[in-house]
Write an enzyme that holds these catalytic residues in place. Sequence first.
Site, PDB file in Angstrom:
ATOM      1  CE1 TYR A  47     -14.747  26.859  -3.436  1.00 39.92           C
ATOM      2  CE2 TYR A  47     -16.052  28.081  -1.827  1.00 39.92           C
ATOM      3  CZ  TYR A  47     -15.577  27.589  -3.238  1.00 39.92           C
ATOM      4  OH  TYR A  47     -16.090  28.556  -4.359  1.00 39.92           O
TER       5      TYR A  47
ATOM      6  CG  ASP B 192      10.249  41.565   3.567  1.00 40.66           C
ATOM      7  OD1 ASP B 192       9.115  41.679   3.117  1.00 40.66           O
ATOM      8  OD2 ASP B 192      11.081  40.536   3.162  1.00 40.66           O
TER       9      ASP B 192
ATOM     10  NE  ARG C 150       7.878  46.074   1.129  1.00 42.57           N
ATOM     11  CZ  ARG C 150       7.954  44.703   1.196  1.00 42.57           C
ATOM     12  NH1 ARG C 150       8.031  44.209   2.456  1.00 42.57           N
ATOM     13  NH2 ARG C 150       7.871  44.042   0.219  1.00 42.57           N
TER      14      ARG C 150
ATOM     15  CB  ILE D  30      -7.999   5.651   6.972  1.00 43.25           C
ATOM     16  CG1 ILE D  30      -8.895   4.686   7.345  1.00 43.25           C
ATOM     17  CG2 ILE D  30      -7.448   5.308   5.597  1.00 43.25           C
ATOM     18  CD1 ILE D  30     -10.158   4.536   6.361  1.00 43.25           C
ATOM     19  CD  GLU D  31      -9.273   3.814  11.762  1.00 46.16           C
ATOM     20  OE1 GLU D  31      -9.815   2.720  12.076  1.00 46.16           O
ATOM     21  OE2 GLU D  31      -8.073   3.788  11.071  1.00 46.16           O
TER      22      GLU D  31
ATOM     23  CG  ASP E 135       9.112  37.349   4.176  1.00 46.78           C
ATOM     24  OD1 ASP E 135       8.234  37.772   3.398  1.00 46.78           O
ATOM     25  OD2 ASP E 135      10.372  37.144   3.554  1.00 46.78           O
TER      26      ASP E 135
ATOM     27  NE  ARG F 120      10.598  44.545  -0.120  1.00 45.64           N
ATOM     28  CZ  ARG F 120      11.242  44.542  -1.568  1.00 45.64           C
ATOM     29  NH1 ARG F 120      12.076  45.347  -1.983  1.00 45.64           N
ATOM     30  NH2 ARG F 120      10.687  43.401  -2.474  1.00 45.64           N
TER      31      ARG F 120
ATOM     32  CD  GLU G 176      -2.966  -1.117   2.330  1.00 46.45           C
ATOM     33  OE1 GLU G 176      -4.082  -0.528   2.138  1.00 46.45           O
ATOM     34  OE2 GLU G 176      -2.478  -1.400   3.594  1.00 46.45           O
TER      35      GLU G 176
END
Length: 335
Positions: A60, A262, A245, A79-80, A264, A259, A28
């Site tokens: 979504y 900045d 900025r 899968i649990e 991120d 800059r 699998e």
Amino acid sequence: MPSRSDLSDTIRLTGLTATGHHGVFDFEKREGQPFRVDAELTLDFRAAGRSDELQDTVSYVEIAELIEAAITGEPFDLIEALADHLAREILRSDARLLAAEITVHKPQAPLPQSFQDVSVTARRTRADLSPRSVGEDARTSEDAEASAGVGAPEGAATTDAEVRAVLALGSNLGDSTATLASAVTSLRSRAGLRVLAASPLARTRPVGGPPDQPDFLNQVIEVATTKSPQELLALTQQVEAEHHRARGAENGEIHWGPRTLDIDIITYGSARVSTPALQIPHPRAAQRGFVLVPWTWMDPQATLGGVFVAELAAQAADSATVELAEEHLNTGVRP
């Protein structure tokens, strides 16, 4: 007026299918098979109903990307476990979500009998997210705050609704030392966000962009926040704007150019986000010594994508040029 617990607004995503390698048997994991996921998300989208604006609800599209990444990502035996993981990751991805019900279908499960489907369903609420399950490492909240000397009062812990995130700050225009200190102070003052740890300042050479720009000062901080990734992005951009900025080529900004500030978002718990405006984990962080090196100064045991940040820093091409800023050299601060 109904309380949050009375709300029953729902977003459903049904039948998202991708190939994964989950299963107990070696074949699998080796060969893979299709998995199908249904997601039912509970939230309050009355604001979106009134405004008709995407920012007032949960995307979504981002949920679908998160589900696909989990199906095609690191394999689980059960899968649990996949369903539990997905329910928790979806809740972590946006603080507005109150509950997530995830059904994982395994239509080609290795059974000798004739059957149509095997599925499991996990329902989780925000109460199921303990502090240690929202992207923390092995340190407790108190340990992180004590090492940083910043954040909440003594004894305060990360709340169930908070997610830990890592931010990278940089500046090479004006008084960059003062700018970074001001930015951290501004972040600390915002509702829904606490600064837990901060690295020393690093002086780094510019990567990409015009060759004649000044060196950068860089810093990495860890925060705990109740804001969604998109809300956190909006907040960091507000702080950037406060420090002058001007984003975008139409405002004269040069790609990878100088800059004033900045900020991120590098990580947001263990969430994965991929939109035109935001990608988490930051897609280039693993190659940026100017992020990785100060991150190791802040947290030597930090990981990114399951790899120690220190190992990534050792491989980054620009790490050799990252130095402790002179502002720290005579203050006793050492990485």
